[in-house]
Design a protein around this motif. Structure first.
Motif, short mmCIF file in Angstrom:
data_model
loop_
_atom_site.label_atom_id
_atom_site.label_comp_id
_atom_site.label_asym_id
_atom_site.label_seq_id
_atom_site.Cartn_x
_atom_site.Cartn_y
_atom_site.Cartn_z
N HIS A 190 52.88 22.69 13.14
CA HIS A 190 52.10 22.00 14.34
C HIS A 190 50.65 21.96 14.00
CE1 HIS A 190 54.14 19.81 17.40
NE2 HIS A 190 55.05 21.12 17.20
N PHE A 191 50.12 23.16 13.54
CA PHE A 191 48.62 23.47 13.55
C PHE A 191 48.00 23.77 12.12
CE2 PHE A 191 49.89 24.06 17.91
CZ PHE A 191 48.89 23.27 18.62
N GLY A 192 49.04 23.94 11.04
CA GLY A 192 48.60 24.27 9.84
C GLY A 192 48.42 25.66 9.50
N THR A 193 47.09 26.11 10.21
CA THR A 193 46.76 27.51 10.01
C THR A 193 46.31 28.21 11.30
OG1 THR A 193 44.34 26.88 10.06
CG2 THR A 193 45.34 26.76 8.08
N LYS A 194 46.08 29.50 11.58
CA LYS A 194 45.76 30.13 12.70
C LYS A 194 44.47 29.70 13.31
CE LYS A 194 44.65 34.82 14.22
NZ LYS A 194 44.60 36.28 13.58
N SER A 195 43.54 29.55 12.35
CA SER A 195 42.30 29.28 13.06
C SER A 195 42.43 27.91 13.61
CB SER A 195 41.18 29.21 11.77
OG SER A 195 41.56 28.37 10.72
N ALA A 196 42.96 26.76 12.95
CA ALA A 196 43.02 25.54 13.47
C ALA A 196 43.92 25.47 14.85
CB ALA A 196 43.67 24.71 12.62
N LEU A 197 44.63 26.38 15.11
CA LEU A 197 45.14 26.46 16.53
C LEU A 197 44.31 26.99 17.36
CD1 LEU A 197 47.38 26.83 18.61
CD2 LEU A 197 48.21 28.83 17.41
N LEU A 198 43.63 28.01 17.13
CA LEU A 198 42.39 28.69 18.03
C LEU A 198 41.38 27.86 18.17
CD1 LEU A 198 42.81 32.35 17.27
CD2 LEU A 198 43.91 31.17 18.99
N ASP A 199 41.18 26.93 17.11
CA ASP A 199 40.03 26.07 17.30
C ASP A 199 40.50 24.93 18.48
OD1 ASP A 199 38.30 26.90 15.82
OD2 ASP A 199 38.33 25.07 14.30
N CYS A 200 41.84 24.51 18.54
CA CYS A 200 42.21 23.62 19.20
C CYS A 200 42.23 24.16 21.08
CB CYS A 200 43.65 23.25 19.25
SG CYS A 200 43.92 22.18 17.93
N VAL A 201 42.51 25.53 21.00
CA VAL A 201 42.74 26.41 22.22
C VAL A 201 41.23 26.16 22.68
CG1 VAL A 201 42.41 28.30 23.28
CG2 VAL A 201 44.45 27.82 21.64
N ALA A 202 40.11 26.36 21.92
CA ALA A 202 38.86 26.64 22.30
C ALA A 202 38.48 25.26 22.97
CB ALA A 202 37.91 27.09 21.06
N HIS A 203 38.80 24.30 22.33
CA HIS A 203 38.21 22.99 22.85
C HIS A 203 38.98 22.26 23.96
CE1 HIS A 203 36.38 22.81 18.68
NE2 HIS A 203 35.64 21.80 19.12
N GLU A 204 40.33 22.91 24.24
CA GLU A 204 41.02 22.42 25.46
C GLU A 204 40.73 23.34 26.52
OE1 GLU A 204 44.72 20.77 24.59
OE2 GLU A 204 44.03 19.90 22.84
N CYS A 205 40.05 24.47 26.39
CA CYS A 205 39.95 25.26 27.66
C CYS A 205 38.81 25.10 28.17
CB CYS A 205 40.19 26.85 27.02
SG CYS A 205 38.45 27.43 26.76
N GLY A 206 37.93 24.53 27.60
CA GLY A 206 36.47 24.08 28.24
C GLY A 206 36.59 23.05 29.21
N ILE A 207 37.66 22.29 29.11
CA ILE A 207 37.63 20.91 29.90
C ILE A 207 38.33 21.26 31.35
CG2 ILE A 207 38.01 19.48 27.95
CD1 ILE A 207 40.91 19.34 28.18
N VAL A 208 38.72 22.43 31.66
CA VAL A 208 39.13 22.83 33.12
C VAL A 208 38.02 22.39 34.23
CG1 VAL A 208 40.74 24.21 34.05
CG2 VAL A 208 40.35 24.31 31.86
N GLU A 209 37.41 23.67 34.25
CA GLU A 209 35.94 23.53 35.30
C GLU A 209 36.13 22.30 36.39
OE1 GLU A 209 33.38 24.48 35.81
OE2 GLU A 209 32.56 25.70 34.21
N ASN A 210 37.06 22.95 37.30
CA ASN A 210 37.40 22.11 38.38
C ASN A 210 36.56 22.49 39.70
OD1 ASN A 210 38.81 24.13 38.40
ND2 ASN A 210 40.81 23.57 38.96
N VAL A 211 35.28 23.08 39.39
CA VAL A 211 34.77 23.61 40.56
C VAL A 211 33.89 22.24 40.87
CG1 VAL A 211 32.65 24.87 41.04
CG2 VAL A 211 34.31 25.82 39.56
N PRO A 212 34.01 21.68 42.41
CA PRO A 212 33.31 20.89 43.04
C PRO A 212 31.77 21.06 43.20
CG PRO A 212 34.29 22.30 44.58
CD PRO A 212 34.81 22.71 43.51
N PRO A 213 31.06 20.11 42.87
CA PRO A 213 29.77 20.14 42.69
C PRO A 213 28.77 20.51 43.92
CG PRO A 213 30.02 17.82 42.65
CD PRO A 213 31.36 18.71 42.67
N LEU A 214 27.56 20.78 43.79
CA LEU A 214 26.91 21.09 45.11
C LEU A 214 26.47 19.88 45.53
CD1 LEU A 214 24.61 23.98 44.24
CD2 LEU A 214 26.15 24.08 45.86
N PRO A 215 26.46 19.71 46.83
CA PRO A 215 26.19 18.24 47.71
C PRO A 215 24.64 17.99 47.40
CG PRO A 215 26.11 20.07 49.46
CD PRO A 215 26.75 20.56 47.94
N SER A 216 24.61 16.61 46.98
CA SER A 216 23.32 16.16 46.72
C SER A 216 22.42 16.15 47.95
CB SER A 216 23.44 14.69 46.03
OG SER A 216 24.26 13.82 46.76
#
Lengths: 231, 231
Positions: free
Chosen positions: B43-69
């Motif tokens: 699937h990922f070829g190498t270990k580092s490629a796999l962990l790169d994917c992890v890094a890029h897909e873990c940052g998109i969570v961030e479901n904290v609602p913003p402060l009210p304007s």
DNA sequence: CTTACATGCAAGTAACAACTTGCACACAAA
DNA sequence: TTTGTGTGCAAGTTGTTACTTGCATGTAAG
């Protein structure tokens, strides 16, 4: 003649700080120490024994001077203290990060992160208690901080210095700049939060036309002088 | 059918968080995912490629609602925000620690720690500016905080929530307890430090006989309404 | 049915890590 | 001189890791 022993220990600390436990190979440590790899084994037996020694000898540095038992000029005293702590933390930055991240998997390095921060927080708490006993804090009803908030303020100052020392290199935009003025700024914010009322001798420093806090009701909050802020 | 792919990614994130890059062996990840090790490579070829994917897909969570304007009740709004951020940080604790400790050696996981904290700090700064514009902060000369101190206060609140979420498990004595009340305490200390003056509608909450801050000179600080607190 | 694709299994390779063993050299105390 | 101690060097053992190859199987689409 255990000159080599200390060389190996220091090299191990550097390599561990940079590469973590698994990355701190015996070869790398030996190279860094300028010593044959076998010498390392003859001295410490195993790699884990070596790193145990590192952990136990790195906690004994902590040369931060304590807060004065007799508060005179809180801003000055706290700023010097926080600055010294930040300098110390910065010098151990990478080592602390590694020890923290591996603490679950390998508690051996626990003594390294150890009781330093906890002791410092207690020291600061005691200092705040002394400030309050001396009537240097505003303790009017509805204004004075309750124990929960005082502990929160202490934690905030501790975490500010810790976070600044640890995280500033990777996210400089998050911290007040210039770095040299951060410690003082943290302390001023902290003092303001805990309701520090400068003594009369300090009032000359205030630049504005009005004094920082309302005068009068000066020694009113003295009714709970011996109460610790631990709830 | 890339069910296996996501299973591997999630397993890799868990294993990396617990063991770090070097400790996240392909065998461990495959076992954790309940998948053959070879499938991982296909699937990922190498270990580092796999962990790169992890890094890029873990940052998109961030479901904290913003402060009210539109700030209405700062203590309530900030407490909810800080609480949500702390919960989120706690859930990523080990992963953050690993990423931070290995950031120098392996910047691949950088996106993981990423801009989350910096963005949050900027959000908080903007919120404070809005509070000031609305006249909710005490800005008398000699009392109002200068940009340096305001930034310091923001950094302190951010680091308090970060440090609490990250460090409390390893040194609980340092933080205000119970944990459930910490966020509110940090926010109250913060608001007090930046000179928050509750609006008239909020004054009913104050328990003491005297209001928290001196009234009058209410809208005096409005002379620099558009000034950002970035110096 | 056949073709294609994803997966599992067996086996192996190349590198590296943590150590061990055996031998030699230097130097200092007895 | 002798003896012990600290060190270096060469070589090897054992285990692990990343990654490859070859082959068999199941399954779904054509």
């Amino acid at each position: 003649m255990q000159e080599n022993r200390t060389r190996i220990l220091e090299a191990a600390a550097r390599v561990y700080a940079q590469h973590g436990y698994r990355g701190a190979t015996t070869r790398r440590i030996a190279d860094e120490a300028g010593v044959n790899e076998i010498t390392l084994f003859r001295h410490f037996g195993t790699k884990s024994a070596l790193l145990d020694c590192v952990a136990h000898e790195c906690g004994i540095v902590e040369n931060v001077p304590p807060l004065p038992s007799d508060p005179v000029h809180p801003e000055r005293e706290l700023t010097a203290w926080v600055q010294a702590r930040m300098d110390h933390l910065r010098s151990m930055r990478q080592l602390l990060l590694q020890a923290m991240s591996e603490l679950q998997e390998r508690p051996d390095m626990g003594p390294c992160v150890g009781h330093g921060p906890v002791d410092a927080a207690n020291q600061l708490r005691d200092y705040v208690v002394r400030l309050r006993r001396r009537g240097l804090l505003d303790t009017r009803d509805g204004t004075g901080l309750r124990p929960l908030e005082l502990n929160a303020a202490v934690a905030m100052l501790m975490n500010a210095s810790f976070g600044d020392a640890i995280s500033r290199p990777m996210m400089p935009e998050m911290f007040p700049s210039p770095q040299s003025k951060a410690a003082g700024a943290y302390v001023r914010v902290f003092l303001r939060a805990i309701g520090h009322r400068p003594a009369d001798s300090d009032l000359t420093v205030v630049r504005g036309s009005e004094p920082t806090l309302v005068r009068g009701a000066t020694r009113k909050g003295r009714h709970t002088p011996s109460k610790s802020i631990t709830e």
